[in-house]
Write a protein that holds these residues in place. Structure first.
Motif, PDB file in Angstrom:
ATOM      1  N   ALA A  49      42.273  37.417  37.254  1.00  0.00           N
ATOM      2  CA  ALA A  49      42.483  36.165  37.970  1.00  0.00           C
ATOM      3  C   ALA A  49      41.893  36.207  39.376  1.00  0.00           C
ATOM      4  O   ALA A  49      41.496  35.186  39.919  1.00  0.00           O
ATOM      5  CB  ALA A  49      43.978  35.843  38.044  1.00  0.00           C
ATOM      6  N   GLN A  50      41.847  37.418  39.957  1.00  0.00           N
ATOM      7  CA  GLN A  50      41.268  37.581  41.297  1.00  0.00           C
ATOM      8  C   GLN A  50      40.763  38.996  41.453  1.00  0.00           C
ATOM      9  O   GLN A  50      41.453  39.952  41.091  1.00  0.00           O
ATOM     10  CB  GLN A  50      42.323  37.300  42.372  1.00  0.00           C
ATOM     11  N   GLY A  51      39.556  39.137  41.975  1.00  0.00           N
ATOM     12  CA  GLY A  51      38.990  40.450  42.237  1.00  0.00           C
ATOM     13  C   GLY A  51      38.136  40.952  41.098  1.00  0.00           C
ATOM     14  O   GLY A  51      37.724  40.188  40.216  1.00  0.00           O
ATOM     15  N   GLU A  66      36.291  38.491  38.043  1.00  0.00           N
ATOM     16  CA  GLU A  66      37.178  37.337  38.066  1.00  0.00           C
ATOM     17  C   GLU A  66      36.783  36.313  36.998  1.00  0.00           C
ATOM     18  O   GLU A  66      35.600  36.078  36.766  1.00  0.00           O
ATOM     19  CB  GLU A  66      37.051  36.717  39.462  1.00  0.00           C
ATOM     20  N   ASN A  67      37.772  35.759  36.319  1.00  0.00           N
ATOM     21  CA  ASN A  67      37.602  34.747  35.269  1.00  0.00           C
ATOM     22  C   ASN A  67      37.032  35.320  33.975  1.00  0.00           C
ATOM     23  O   ASN A  67      36.553  34.579  33.131  1.00  0.00           O
ATOM     24  CB  ASN A  67      36.758  33.560  35.759  1.00  0.00           C
ATOM     25  N   ILE A  87      43.084  42.750  47.020  1.00  0.00           N
ATOM     26  CA  ILE A  87      43.976  42.940  45.881  1.00  0.00           C
ATOM     27  C   ILE A  87      43.327  42.419  44.602  1.00  0.00           C
ATOM     28  O   ILE A  87      42.501  41.517  44.627  1.00  0.00           O
ATOM     29  CB  ILE A  87      45.364  42.306  46.088  1.00  0.00           C
ATOM     30  N   LEU A  88      43.701  43.032  43.502  1.00  0.00           N
ATOM     31  CA  LEU A  88      43.271  42.645  42.158  1.00  0.00           C
ATOM     32  C   LEU A  88      44.475  41.993  41.491  1.00  0.00           C
ATOM     33  O   LEU A  88      45.578  42.553  41.501  1.00  0.00           O
ATOM     34  CB  LEU A  88      42.839  43.890  41.388  1.00  0.00           C
ATOM     35  N   ILE A  89      44.267  40.796  40.928  1.00  0.00           N
ATOM     36  CA  ILE A  89      45.339  40.118  40.196  1.00  0.00           C
ATOM     37  C   ILE A  89      44.914  39.984  38.740  1.00  0.00           C
ATOM     38  O   ILE A  89      43.838  39.460  38.449  1.00  0.00           O
ATOM     39  CB  ILE A  89      45.663  38.735  40.787  1.00  0.00           C
TER      40      ILE A  89
END
Length: 115
Positions: A49-51, A66-67, A87-89
């Protein structure tokens, strides 16, 4: 209210649960790394989702942006690492007949948790 569980690499919270699935939001701090592990009773789907994530599945290494997403089959040795400075989500979905936090076999762990 959702419960956030802190880990040495970051944190997670359970977003939703069903009979055969669990959905979690995982936050991996910069430099954080989950243990090399496998699961006997579940497969996993990871959506970044992020990172950017470095993912190891058995002997293969992937860089997932991401994505994008990746599938971890039941029984596969796998690891998630955040090599970036943000951060990685990850949105993680477990799928299986038995969903339990204790369904984990660790092979390597930089935080020296039980193997």
């Amino acid at each position: 209210m959702k419960t956030i569980v802190n880990k040495p690499w970051g944190s997670f919270e359970i977003i939703n649960e069903g009979k055969k699935y669990t959905v979690k939001k995982i936050i991996v701090n910069p430099g954080g790394q989950l243990s090399l592990q496998s699961h006997k009773h579940r497969s996993e789907h990871w959506l970044i989702a992020q990172g950017n994530a470095e993912v190891v599945i058995n002997e293969e290494k992937f860089n997932i942006q991401e994505n994008h997403h990746i599938f971890i089959p039941k029984g596969a040795k796998h690891r998630l690492t955040n090599r970036c400075d943000q951060i990685l989500i990850v949105i993680e979905m477990w799928f299986g007949d038995s969903l339990d936090e204790n369904d984990i076999k660790r092979y390597e762990d930089i935080y020296k948790r039980d193997l």
